[in-house]
Design a protein around this motif. Structure first.
Motif, PDB file in Angstrom:
ATOM      1  N   LEU A 107       0.818  -1.207   0.000  1.00 40.90           N
ATOM      2  CA  LEU A 107       0.000   0.000   0.000  1.00 40.90           C
ATOM      3  C   LEU A 107       0.856   1.263   0.000  1.00 40.90           C
ATOM      4  O   LEU A 107       0.526   2.246  -0.668  1.00 40.90           O
ATOM      5  N   ALA A 108       1.967   1.242   0.721  1.00 41.22           N
ATOM      6  CA  ALA A 108       2.874   2.394   0.712  1.00 41.22           C
ATOM      7  C   ALA A 108       3.460   2.598  -0.681  1.00 41.22           C
ATOM      8  O   ALA A 108       3.574   3.729  -1.163  1.00 41.22           O
ATOM      9  N   TRP A 109       3.816   1.508  -1.350  1.00 42.07           N
ATOM     10  CA  TRP A 109       4.358   1.604  -2.701  1.00 42.07           C
ATOM     11  C   TRP A 109       3.307   2.134  -3.663  1.00 42.07           C
ATOM     12  O   TRP A 109       3.600   2.989  -4.507  1.00 42.07           O
ATOM     13  N   LEU A 110       2.066   1.634  -3.550  1.00 38.08           N
ATOM     14  CA  LEU A 110       0.991   2.122  -4.420  1.00 38.08           C
ATOM     15  C   LEU A 110       0.673   3.593  -4.153  1.00 38.08           C
ATOM     16  O   LEU A 110       0.380   4.351  -5.075  1.00 38.08           O
ATOM     17  N   ARG A 111       0.739   4.015  -2.886  1.00 40.42           N
ATOM     18  CA  ARG A 111       0.510   5.415  -2.541  1.00 40.42           C
ATOM     19  C   ARG A 111       1.574   6.296  -3.194  1.00 40.42           C
ATOM     20  O   ARG A 111       1.280   7.357  -3.744  1.00 40.42           O
TER      21      ARG A 111
END
Length: 99
Positions: free
Chosen positions: A71-75
């Motif tokens: 999720l951090a990477w997608l954000r």
């Protein structure tokens, strides 16, 4: 009888070489992740019963940790996309004179 087991403490200098030294470096790389999982990944206390419960608790904590990383990477990827879109839309349209 002589005890064949030896205890190695991280930070120990004497008698540590080769494979043992590499394993101690690997351990010091893993310990912050384990501390993070215990504090924020709900790995501190297991409420599930038995060895199967312990195994399930660890697997579920690891899955949660990986989901947080994804999720951090997608954000981050979304922020890059929106920044590029903003730059494209904010650029004034070039008007070509009629010839």
């Amino acid at each position: 009888a002589q005890n064949p087991r030896r205890v190695f403490i991280s930070g120990q200098k004497r008698g540590v070489f080769g494979v043992i030294k590499r394993e101690l470096r690997r351990r010091s790389a893993i310990e912050p992740i384990i501390g993070h999982l215990k504090a924020e990944g709900h790995l501190g206390r297991c409420y599930l019963k038995g060895r199967a419960g312990d195994a399930a608790n660890v697997v579920l904590s690891a899955v949660g940790h990986n989901f947080r990383r994804i999720l951090a990477w997608l954000r981050y990827l979304l922020c890059l996309f929106l920044a590029q879109l903003w730059r494209t839309l904010a650029r004034p349209a070039s008007i070509n004179p009629a010839s």
